[in-house]
Motif scaffolding. Structure first.
Motif, mmCIF file in Angstrom:
data_model
loop_
_atom_site.group_PDB
_atom_site.id
_atom_site.type_symbol
_atom_site.label_atom_id
_atom_site.label_comp_id
_atom_site.label_asym_id
_atom_site.label_seq_id
_atom_site.Cartn_x
_atom_site.Cartn_y
_atom_site.Cartn_z
ATOM 1 N N PHE A 1 -20.369 -26.061 34.832
ATOM 2 C CA PHE A 1 -21.388 -26.193 35.876
ATOM 3 C C PHE A 1 -21.942 -27.617 35.952
ATOM 4 O O PHE A 1 -22.878 -27.876 36.701
ATOM 5 N N SER A 2 -21.376 -28.512 35.164
ATOM 6 C CA SER A 2 -21.861 -29.880 35.125
ATOM 7 C C SER A 2 -21.403 -30.657 36.352
ATOM 8 O O SER A 2 -20.317 -30.425 36.882
ATOM 9 N N PRO B 1 -14.462 -28.748 32.897
ATOM 10 C CA PRO B 1 -14.510 -28.459 31.468
ATOM 11 C C PRO B 1 -13.515 -29.359 30.731
ATOM 12 O O PRO B 1 -12.472 -29.702 31.299
ATOM 13 N N PRO B 2 -13.824 -29.779 29.527
ATOM 14 C CA PRO B 2 -14.915 -29.328 28.661
ATOM 15 C C PRO B 2 -16.172 -30.193 28.754
ATOM 16 O O PRO B 2 -17.042 -30.098 27.887
ATOM 17 N N ILE C 1 -23.283 -39.990 31.573
ATOM 18 C CA ILE C 1 -22.807 -39.758 30.215
ATOM 19 C C ILE C 1 -22.622 -38.259 29.958
ATOM 20 O O ILE C 1 -23.062 -37.416 30.739
ATOM 21 N N THR C 2 -21.967 -37.960 28.853
ATOM 22 C CA THR C 2 -21.701 -36.575 28.474
ATOM 23 C C THR C 2 -22.261 -36.317 27.077
ATOM 24 O O THR C 2 -22.489 -37.242 26.294
ATOM 25 N N TRP C 3 -22.482 -35.040 26.780
ATOM 26 C CA TRP C 3 -23.208 -34.670 25.566
ATOM 27 C C TRP C 3 -22.415 -34.964 24.297
ATOM 28 O O TRP C 3 -22.726 -35.877 23.539
ATOM 29 N N LYS C 4 -21.362 -34.191 24.030
ATOM 30 C CA LYS C 4 -20.618 -34.328 22.781
ATOM 31 C C LYS C 4 -19.208 -34.871 22.969
ATOM 32 O O LYS C 4 -18.493 -35.067 21.984
ATOM 33 N N GLU C 5 -18.825 -35.112 24.212
ATOM 34 C CA GLU C 5 -17.455 -35.546 24.471
ATOM 35 C C GLU C 5 -17.265 -37.047 24.277
ATOM 36 O O GLU C 5 -16.135 -37.534 24.214
ATOM 37 N N GLY C 6 -18.360 -37.813 24.203
ATOM 38 C CA GLY C 6 -18.252 -39.248 23.976
ATOM 39 C C GLY C 6 -17.592 -40.001 25.109
ATOM 40 O O GLY C 6 -16.880 -40.986 24.888
ATOM 41 N N VAL C 7 -17.838 -39.552 26.340
ATOM 42 C CA VAL C 7 -17.231 -40.196 27.513
ATOM 43 C C VAL C 7 -18.317 -40.521 28.529
ATOM 44 O O VAL C 7 -19.139 -39.662 28.865
ATOM 45 N N ALA C 8 -18.317 -41.769 29.010
ATOM 46 C CA ALA C 8 -19.191 -42.188 30.099
ATOM 47 C C ALA C 8 -18.332 -42.406 31.341
ATOM 48 O O ALA C 8 -17.287 -43.050 31.272
ATOM 49 N N PHE C 9 -18.803 -41.871 32.462
ATOM 50 C CA PHE C 9 -18.091 -41.991 33.729
ATOM 51 C C PHE C 9 -18.760 -43.070 34.581
ATOM 52 O O PHE C 9 -19.972 -43.014 34.813
ATOM 53 N N ALA C 10 -17.981 -44.026 35.047
ATOM 54 C CA ALA C 10 -18.458 -45.016 36.006
ATOM 55 C C ALA C 10 -18.089 -44.522 37.394
ATOM 56 O O ALA C 10 -16.908 -44.259 37.680
ATOM 57 N N ARG C 11 -19.092 -44.390 38.283
ATOM 58 C CA ARG C 11 -18.867 -43.780 39.586
ATOM 59 C C ARG C 11 -19.303 -44.691 40.729
ATOM 60 O O ARG C 11 -20.145 -45.581 40.548
#
Length: 257
Positions: free
Chosen positions: A67-68, A88-89, A105-115
């Motif tokens: 749902f993110s 997901p995930p 940013i994301t919680w536990k996935e360690g990925v930041a998205f540049a948009r």
């Protein structure tokens, strides 16, 4: 006589240091209340993780796996302008606008998205260690929280860390959603409480504690999650605040308790 003088000087120094420490204890930090100026409808299905305002555009990121995502709406009409889902995930967290890039940013996935800030289309991804909670932009740098009592500073282009600062009081706080205010301070939701901390990001000193308890009636609050989401309305002393699954966005001013 010499020994007596040294003892007096030493005692004086201890007293001064103790007094300085006491001035920054949680009990002596100024407390602020919330003055509600207006209310706006909020999507009950939004697990709000971040709010950001750019002119008349409101950005909102949401969490929960499956749902993110992120959306933009016109603040005047409430009309949705764009939307992008996180598959997901990924568990979405904070957002911020840095120049012509919108970071998410994301919680536990360690990925930041540049948009792209207009279409919300992904441009690229960057990895980082640890958890991601809140994000805001201040003086040409990103400010990020990870659920601890520490703020990390990052380059707005590369997302590389450039430094950090720990809170000098409220050291058990778990800083969540962030707002870099126009006066240079950083406001942070303190998870899972109804408090918002106003922080000096140069020193880590907590300048004030905002008491946001009671915004929602108890009958409504029982169906929701924690307070989360704060954005200053540009050019004003007003802020938008809301929470996860809250039915209302509150337009508020922070006033002396």
């Amino acid at each position: 006589m010499k020994h007596a003088r040294c003892t007096w000087v030493g005692a004086t120094l201890v007293c001064l240091l103790a007094a300085a420490a006491c001035r920054n204890t949680p009990d002596t930090v100024p407390r602020l209340d919330i003055e509600v100026l207006a209310t706006h409808r909020h999507d009950l299905g939004a697990f709000t993780q971040g709010l950001e305002i750019d002119g008349e555009v409101l950005y909102e990121s949401t969490g929960m796996v499956g749902f993110s995502g992120i959306r933009t709406t016109d603040r005047g009409t409430g009309r949705e302008l764009a939307r992008s889902a996180l598959p997901p995930p990924f568990f979405g967290e904070g957002i911020t606008l840095a120049g012509d890039t919108l970071w998410q940013i994301t919680w536990k996935e360690g990925v930041a998205f540049a948009r792209d800030p207009r279409t919300l289309a992904e441009r690229h991804r960057v990895s980082y260690p640890g958890e991601g909670w809140g994000l805001c932009t201040r003086d040409g740098q990103l400010v990020m929280s990870d659920g601890s009592a520490r703020l990390t500073f990052r380059d707005p282009v590369t997302f590389a860390p450039t430094g950090s600062v720990a809170l000098t009081s409220h050291t058990g706080a778990r800083l969540n959603e962030l707002e870099c205010a126009q006066d240079g301070s950083v406001y942070a939701n303190s998870w899972p409480t109804d408090e918002i901390l106003r922080i000096d990001p140069e020193t880590g000193r907590v300048l004030a504690v905002v008491d946001a308890a009671g915004l929602l009636p108890a009958t409504e609050r029982a169906q929701t999650d924690v307070l989360n989401g704060i954005a200053q309305i540009p050019g004003t002393d007003r802020f938008l605040v809301t929470g996860k699954y809250w039915p209302t966005v509150f337009e508020v001013r922070f006033v002396p308790a």
